[in-house]
Design an enzyme around this catalytic site. Structure first.
Site, PDB file in Angstrom:
ATOM      1  N   LYS A  90       0.837  -1.207   0.000  1.00  0.00           N
ATOM      2  CA  LYS A  90       0.000   0.000   0.000  1.00  0.00           C
ATOM      3  C   LYS A  90       0.870   1.256   0.000  1.00  0.00           C
ATOM      4  CE  LYS A  90      -2.458  -1.239   3.617  1.00  0.00           C
ATOM      5  NZ  LYS A  90      -2.086  -2.658   3.798  1.00  0.00           N
ATOM      6  N   CYS A 179     -11.573   1.287  17.000  1.00  0.00           N
ATOM      7  CA  CYS A 179     -10.398   0.446  16.750  1.00  0.00           C
ATOM      8  C   CYS A 179      -9.342   0.470  17.852  1.00  0.00           C
ATOM      9  CB  CYS A 179      -9.746   0.808  15.411  1.00  0.00           C
ATOM     10  SG  CYS A 179      -8.994   2.440  15.336  1.00  0.00           S
ATOM     11  N   MET A 180      -9.301   1.503  18.718  1.00  0.00           N
ATOM     12  CA  MET A 180      -8.243   1.469  19.732  1.00  0.00           C
ATOM     13  C   MET A 180      -8.648   2.047  21.082  1.00  0.00           C
ATOM     14  SD  MET A 180      -8.133   4.766  19.181  1.00  0.00           S
ATOM     15  CE  MET A 180      -7.097   5.275  20.514  1.00  0.00           C
ATOM     16  N   MET A 363      -6.561  -5.390  16.741  1.00  0.00           N
ATOM     17  CA  MET A 363      -8.015  -5.440  16.828  1.00  0.00           C
ATOM     18  C   MET A 363      -8.558  -6.641  17.591  1.00  0.00           C
ATOM     19  SD  MET A 363      -8.960  -2.628  15.536  1.00  0.00           S
ATOM     20  CE  MET A 363      -7.424  -2.012  16.213  1.00  0.00           C
ATOM     21  N   GLY A 400      -4.398   1.153  13.978  1.00  0.00           N
ATOM     22  CA  GLY A 400      -4.742   0.916  12.591  1.00  0.00           C
ATOM     23  C   GLY A 400      -4.673   2.122  11.690  1.00  0.00           C
ATOM     24  N   GLN A 401      -4.727   3.348  12.249  1.00  0.00           N
ATOM     25  CA  GLN A 401      -4.817   4.547  11.425  1.00  0.00           C
ATOM     26  C   GLN A 401      -3.591   5.435  11.638  1.00  0.00           C
ATOM     27  OE1 GLN A 401      -9.098   6.037  10.931  1.00  0.00           O
ATOM     28  NE2 GLN A 401      -9.113   5.187  12.984  1.00  0.00           N
TER      29      GLN A 401
END
Length: 774
Positions: A90, A179-180, A363, A400-401
């Site tokens: 990516k 997510c966190m 996750m 995740g971000q």
């Protein structure tokens, strides 16, 4: 610096690097020599500048090549200590996400069901007018903003200042709640302060890596490559502990499967082993830890206006030992699916005083109806053995971000948070009010709605106006149909800021085109407390505007010119310098703007010109009390908490009607909802649609082969989706797995909106589903 070369050579080298990136990602263990990916600086008439990658929370440093006002090349930044010049598939294709054919370039206003182009001035005037009228009619808590771990730090800071400081509502949330947030509450409850104490350098020191429900080979491939590199160099061990067999499992030294939700019990069984085999580091525990238990009857947050307050009380080691008698390896093995031998195997590495252990999770433990507890239990293991806050001994929650840590955890874009504290604390409110230039009475002392409850409030009508920036909740929300229907109710007004059309822009009343990544200046904060700056390198298309400046324009239209008196040319520097005031001091000081511009990121606390790599250890952390050795200064007594947390079943378990477990997640090619990566041809072609993984035995019994259509049904909805058997991942028997990137196959129509009562983070990993051949 500009360099030139033949265009054909440029394309050839980029193709080579892309192919190598794909190979390295698809086949864990492939490592390319540095000279194989070097030499890109000699291609094209290109100017190179540094930036953090646009995608996940690893925060890889990249170098962006621009030519004639367009981003034309990208490579890993060898000066970045995060990725050391490598990228994943990516990252190597990231700049292509800027140039999809359907970029949003002009504001759109929904007029009688049809989107009509408008000027930016008209759109901004309408938004400000609608916010004012909504507040006048329904009160300040009727307006809200829902942002993202993809917000830059200035974006999130401006949103928090506008809504919490100026308007006076705590209706500020971000998708990082999904997510966190369990990582946040896990850290807060164990250590009294947020964010990991370690860093990626722990990878270079650890002997054993435990991956707790974490498909790291696909989700964090660059970090996983660093672990694989250490295995080649030093022979380190990798233990994969998961509910399905993945590419991480295939690359691990040992893969251990457990039944969904029973990770709680297995973690307690490891603690039982440590105590009963005499492996507790008493010199550490006696001096630096206390024992507590909390409220057990928590519920699962399934009802509207659900509330929960923990009731912790001190206990002693003997009480904790007695509690663990219910978690012997023999007892836990009966319902966890993990053998007694494997439980003792896991415990043996943590128990060995000569073995440095790094635990990594994402996750799996966080998207969990007992996510806070699960984080606590991993910390318990490290605290009992004293394997914490030293190089290589590190419990480490990955994100995740790109700025879930920087913009959500640090800036505080959650309903209960402020940049340096919480809204419930009077001193914190006074401190923020002084910096923001608002009366302290403006900042409400009461949190309002976390993400799931905010969308429930939109459904009920308690929230009437919602501004959504940099996220796609009409794909990501659990129990999605309820919240999609809520946005269509009369009297709701939705603003969406984005770069591409998505299912979320479809439900908008106003769509604002946003500048993306290097089309504007900003900062991200990654998983290891590293703040990274990037310049604007290319112009945004059409009237697209940064999310920060959109907020500034709205604030001024609402009468807050004084608080948002920033210069358009220098507003990022001004906002960041203002933001730094919230974190001044040895415990959380942020690096100066000038330092960030010159370096590929700096970790906080940044003290006396140096980043702090390991916190709470006097040897490395200047915030520790002199002579303390270890000082967990987030808690008043300087001690970490070992929590008594029991196993509890999931709120919905398979039964006769819905006999399978459903788990959702991601794939390496696509990032989150795919709104960017599906515009990158090579990634879209590699993974053009979603699928359902079945266990081969289940597939045979159901007469399903790869490519057959499968009907999945839960109590909330159904979808039809192609089957994948023995391809990428293999679920355990009576379990299925579905990625969530495909907006044409909305798996979240099926998921349950149960959440951890402490963190309010939903559980996307466990609900009951019926599986049929379509």
């Amino acid at each position: 610096m500009k360099t030139t070369t033949n265009r054909r050579e440029f394309l050839k080298k980029m193709a080579m690097v892309s192919a190598m990136a794909t190979a390295a990602t698809m086949f864990p263990g492939i490592i390319f020599a540095e000279d194989q990916v070097a030499g890109l600086e000699g291609i094209g008439d290109v100017e190179w500048k540094k930036a953090p990658c646009r995608f996940c929370g690893v925060g890889c440093g990249v170098l962006i090549g621009t030519e004639n006002g367009k981003a034309v090349a990208v490579k890993g930044d060898p000066a970045s200590s995060v990725n050391k010049g490598l990228c994943c598939v990516k990252g190597y294709h990231s700049i292509m996400a800027l140039y999809g054919k359907d970029r949003l370039k002009k504001p759109l206003i929904n007029k009688n069901g049809t989107f009509v182009e408008a000027s930016m001035e008209e759109a901004l005037d309408l938004i400000a007018s609608k916010m004012k009228s909504t507040i006048e009619e329904y009160g300040k808590d009727s307006v809200s903003i829902y942002g993202s771990g993809q917000w830059t730090i200035p974006d999130g800071y401006a949103a928090s200042k506008l809504f919490k400081g100026c308007i006076g509502t705590n209706n500020v949330e971000a998708n990082a709640r999904l997510c966190m947030s369990s990582a946040v509450t896990g850290f807060m409850t164990s250590f009294g302060i947020d964010e990991p104490m370690g860093c990626y350098d722990d990878i270079d020191h650890a002997n054993v890596f435990f991956l707790w429900g974490n498909n790291m080979a696909e989700m964090h491939p660059v970090l996983f490559s660093r672990i694989l590199d250490q295995r080649l160099k030093r022979g380190v061990k990798i233990v994969d502990f998961a509910t399905r067999t993945t590419r991480t499992s295939m690359a691990a030294d040992k893969s251990i499967l457990f039944n969904p939700q029973t990770d709680l019990a297995v973690a307690n069984a490891i603690c039982y082993e440590l105590i009963n085999k005499g492996r507790v580091n008493h010199s550490f525990v006696d001096k630096h830890c206390v024992f507590k238990k909390g409220k057990v009857d928590m519920g699962y947050g399934l009802e509207d206006n659900y509330s929960f307050k923990d009731e912790p009380e001190l206990i002693d080691l003997e009480s904790y030992k007695e509690f663990l008698e219910d978690y012997t390896p023999e007892k836990v093995s009966k319902y966890s699916g993990v053998s007694v031998k494997d439980i003792k195997y896991m415990a043996s590495y943590y128990a060995d005083p000569n073995t440095k252990v790094m635990s990594l999770w994402c996750m799996g433990p966080n998207q969990h109806t007992r996510g806070t507890w699960m984080n606590n239990l991993i910390y318990n293991i490290h605290l009992l053995t004293g394997k914490i806050s030293t190089p290589g001994n590190s419990p480490f929650s990955l994100t995740g971000q790109p700025s879930a840590c920087g913009t959500v955890r640090e800036v505080g874009t959650l309903t209960h948070k402020l940049p340096h504290g919480v809204v419930t604390n009077k001193e914190h409110r006074e401190f923020a009010a002084e910096i923001w230039g608002v009366p302290v009475e403006n900042i409400s002392p009461k949190p309002t709605y976390h993400t799931v409850e905010m969308f429930r409030a939109l459904d009920r009508g308690d929230v009437r106006f919602m501004w959504i920036q940099v996220t796609n909740p009409m794909v990501t929300m659990p129990k999605l149909k309820r919240y999609r229907d809520a946005t269509k109710k009369e009297g709701r007004f939705i603003v969406v800021s984005d770069v591409y059309p998505t299912p979320t822009t479809e439900i908008a009343d106003v769509i604002l085109p946003s500048a993306m990544w290097i089309e504007r200046e900003g900062m991200y904060g990654n998983s290891e407390r590293r703040t990274q700056h990037f310049d604007q390198m290319v112009a945004p298309p059409g009237e697209a505007m940064s999310d920060t400046w959109q907020l500034v324009e709205i604030a001024r239209r609402m009468g807050f010119e004084k608080q948002f008196n920033y210069n358009k040319e220098t507003h990022i520097e001004e906002i960041y310098n203002e933001y730094r005031k919230h974190h001044a001091g040895k415990k959380h000081n942020m690096a100066p703007y000038e330092v960030l511009r010159e370096n590929p990121g700096m970790q906080w606390p940044y003290v006396d010109g140096e980043s702090t790599k390991w916190r709470f250890n006097e040897k490395y952390d200047p915030a520790c009390k002199e002579g303390s050795g270890f000082d967990f200064y987030g808690n008043p007594d300087g001690k970490a908490i070992i929590w008594q947390r029991p196993y509890e079943p999931a709120p919905e378990v398979p039964d006769e009607e819905y006999p399978y477990w459903l788990c959702t997640g991601r794939v390496v090619e696509h990032w989150h909802t795919g709104s960017m990566t599906r515009r990158i041809p090579v990634l879209h072609q590699a993974m053009p649609h979603s699928y359902v993984e079945l266990n081969p035995a289940d597939a045979k019994r159901l007469d399903i082969v790869t490519g057959d259509l499968v009907k999945l049904t839960t109590r909330r909805g159904e979808i039809t989706i192609p089957a994948a058997i023995n391809l990428r991942g293999v679920p355990a028997p009576m379990q299925v797995f579905v990625p969530f990137f495909d907006e044409n196959m909305l798996i979240n129509d099926l998921t349950l909106d149960a959440f951890c009562p402490i963190s309010k983070q939903p559980d996307y990993k466990k609900c009951a589903v019926k599986v049929e051949k379509a």
